[in-house]
Design a protein around this motif. Sequence first.
Motif, mmCIF file in Angstrom:
data_model
loop_
_atom_site.group_PDB
_atom_site.id
_atom_site.type_symbol
_atom_site.label_atom_id
_atom_site.label_comp_id
_atom_site.label_asym_id
_atom_site.label_seq_id
_atom_site.Cartn_x
_atom_site.Cartn_y
_atom_site.Cartn_z
ATOM 1 N N MET A 196 -10.504 14.479 10.044
ATOM 2 C CA MET A 196 -10.330 13.063 10.329
ATOM 3 C C MET A 196 -8.982 12.833 10.989
ATOM 4 O O MET A 196 -7.984 13.422 10.596
ATOM 5 C CB MET A 196 -10.452 12.215 9.068
ATOM 6 N N GLY A 197 -8.985 11.986 11.995
ATOM 7 C CA GLY A 197 -7.787 11.726 12.772
ATOM 8 C C GLY A 197 -7.710 12.588 14.020
ATOM 9 O O GLY A 197 -6.809 12.421 14.821
ATOM 10 N N ASP A 198 -8.711 13.485 14.192
ATOM 11 C CA ASP A 198 -8.707 14.383 15.352
ATOM 12 C C ASP A 198 -9.816 14.092 16.357
ATOM 13 O O ASP A 198 -9.983 14.838 17.303
ATOM 14 C CB ASP A 198 -8.837 15.839 14.897
ATOM 15 N N LEU A 199 -10.593 13.019 16.166
ATOM 16 C CA LEU A 199 -11.621 12.706 17.153
ATOM 17 C C LEU A 199 -10.958 12.299 18.452
ATOM 18 O O LEU A 199 -9.931 11.645 18.469
ATOM 19 C CB LEU A 199 -12.514 11.559 16.657
ATOM 20 N N THR A 200 -11.542 12.713 19.555
ATOM 21 C CA THR A 200 -10.993 12.365 20.860
ATOM 22 C C THR A 200 -12.097 11.810 21.746
ATOM 23 O O THR A 200 -13.280 12.025 21.493
ATOM 24 C CB THR A 200 -10.376 13.593 21.562
ATOM 25 N N MET A 212 0.850 -1.173 0.000
ATOM 26 C CA MET A 212 0.000 0.000 0.000
ATOM 27 C C MET A 212 0.897 1.238 0.000
ATOM 28 O O MET A 212 1.865 1.292 0.756
ATOM 29 C CB MET A 212 -0.886 -0.030 1.248
ATOM 30 N N PRO A 213 0.602 2.228 -0.838
ATOM 31 C CA PRO A 213 1.430 3.444 -0.870
ATOM 32 C C PRO A 213 1.431 4.165 0.484
ATOM 33 O O PRO A 213 0.446 4.107 1.228
ATOM 34 C CB PRO A 213 0.745 4.309 -1.939
ATOM 35 N N GLU A 214 2.515 4.864 0.781
ATOM 36 C CA GLU A 214 2.660 5.551 2.073
ATOM 37 C C GLU A 214 1.497 6.481 2.396
ATOM 38 O O GLU A 214 1.003 6.466 3.530
ATOM 39 C CB GLU A 214 3.991 6.307 2.138
ATOM 40 N N SER A 271 -3.548 8.681 -5.290
ATOM 41 C CA SER A 271 -4.300 9.753 -4.629
ATOM 42 C C SER A 271 -3.543 10.247 -3.408
ATOM 43 O O SER A 271 -2.811 9.491 -2.767
ATOM 44 C CB SER A 271 -5.673 9.246 -4.176
ATOM 45 N N ASP A 272 -3.763 11.520 -3.066
ATOM 46 C CA ASP A 272 -3.107 12.042 -1.874
ATOM 47 C C ASP A 272 -3.781 11.484 -0.616
ATOM 48 O O ASP A 272 -4.826 10.853 -0.674
ATOM 49 C CB ASP A 272 -3.073 13.568 -1.876
ATOM 50 N N LYS A 273 -3.137 11.721 0.517
ATOM 51 C CA LYS A 273 -3.584 11.155 1.785
ATOM 52 C C LYS A 273 -5.006 11.577 2.137
ATOM 53 O O LYS A 273 -5.803 10.758 2.595
ATOM 54 C CB LYS A 273 -2.625 11.557 2.899
ATOM 55 N N GLU A 274 -5.362 12.826 1.933
ATOM 56 C CA GLU A 274 -6.695 13.310 2.320
ATOM 57 C C GLU A 274 -7.787 12.651 1.488
ATOM 58 O O GLU A 274 -8.831 12.261 2.016
ATOM 59 C CB GLU A 274 -6.772 14.834 2.202
ATOM 60 N N SER A 287 -3.930 4.925 9.249
ATOM 61 C CA SER A 287 -3.582 5.163 10.648
ATOM 62 C C SER A 287 -4.496 6.226 11.261
ATOM 63 O O SER A 287 -4.993 6.057 12.379
ATOM 64 C CB SER A 287 -2.124 5.595 10.754
ATOM 65 N N ARG A 288 -4.739 7.313 10.546
ATOM 66 C CA ARG A 288 -5.638 8.359 11.047
ATOM 67 C C ARG A 288 -7.054 7.835 11.202
ATOM 68 O O ARG A 288 -7.730 8.112 12.187
ATOM 69 C CB ARG A 288 -5.627 9.561 10.104
ATOM 70 N N LEU A 289 -7.511 7.056 10.233
ATOM 71 C CA LEU A 289 -8.855 6.498 10.292
ATOM 72 C C LEU A 289 -8.982 5.539 11.471
ATOM 73 O O LEU A 289 -9.982 5.557 12.195
ATOM 74 C CB LEU A 289 -9.189 5.795 8.981
#
Length: 129
Positions: free
Chosen positions: A122-126, A1-3, A68-71, A10-12
């Motif tokens: 995304m990746g900021d839920l706490t 899988m591309p970086e 595709s980019d990360k976002e 990981s964020r998801l």
Amino acid sequence: MPEPWTSALSRLGRDLRARQYGNTIEHVDWEIDYDPEIDGVFLLSAVTVAGVDPGEFGGSWIGTRVDSDKEFALWAMADSVQNVVADLGTAWPWGDDGGFMSARLIDGVAAWKDRNGVTTRMGDLTGVV
């Protein structure tokens, strides 16, 4: 899988652990199907929820590209998995004020939008609701 996709996953995953309502999500399997007609891929996911038989592969069928980019990759993954999770009778992600949040791509940034229109990157839920 591309970086960029690994980073998006990981964020998801961080958000997946942060906010669930209903049964606990134990495992998510991913499948990427290449479609030569669009020279792109479709993301599918299968979710295992505690106390429920593993789900079938499904998703939103958003076409994307391997480069595709990360976002964009993150938004496509989130959109795919949120539908599968809902089909299994749980809700994720769950907003601060209750209610199911939905995946959006806003000005190139993957975000969750809650029922009140509030967005969270995304990746900021706490926390655990």
